[in-house]
Design a protein around this motif. Structure first.
Motif: not given
Length: 139
Positions: A89, A127, A107, A103
């Motif tokens: 990621g 993230l 992920v 993304v």
């Protein structure tokens, strides 16, 4: 092979490489592509880019992970599956400059399929923190 499936194959290879610790990237990529019978040239190129990109930026990626987890945690405490997903990621968001929403969503979906019960929220949180810190965007 679509991008989601190619991303999943990249994750599988990243994960297996963390376990085997072999240093020959090209050989591992080639063996994986042959074992998985991947024939799509775009998919092969994408997987190769992910693996080589993560490897060449691994220290920076791991530093970003360390900076964005709880203070009393270390990177060695993160499961190999979660670590592979985070590396994938982060590489795609910061180095490949892919849209972070896509993304993160994909992920997190991989985390639901391969990780444990807490993986998806842990990965989403790390993230999201990285996007806020390095892209200065609200997630």
């Amino acid at each position: 092979m679509n991008r989601s499936k190619t991303r999943e194959e990249s994750f599988k290879l990243l994960y297996s490489m963390q376990i085997s610790k072999s240093s020959d990237l090209d050989e591992q990529v080639q063996m994986f592509i042959e074992a998985e019978e991947i024939k799509d040239n775009d998919a092969i190129e994408y997987i190769t880019d992910i693996i080589k990109g993560v490897a060449s930026n691994e220290k920076d990626i791991e530093s970003k992970i360390t900076e964005n987890i709880k203070k009393d945690w270390t990177i060695s405490r993160i499961s190999k599956i979660d670590l592979a997903l985070l590396k994938l990621g982060i590489y795609e968001i910061l180095y490949s400059k892919l849209p972070y929403k896509v993304v993160i969503n994909e992920v997190v979906e991989l985390a639901k399929n391969y990780g444990d019960d807490s993986s998806k929220s842990f990965i989403n949180g790390v993230l999201a923190s990285i996007v806020k810190k390095y892209l200065q965007e609200e997630v």
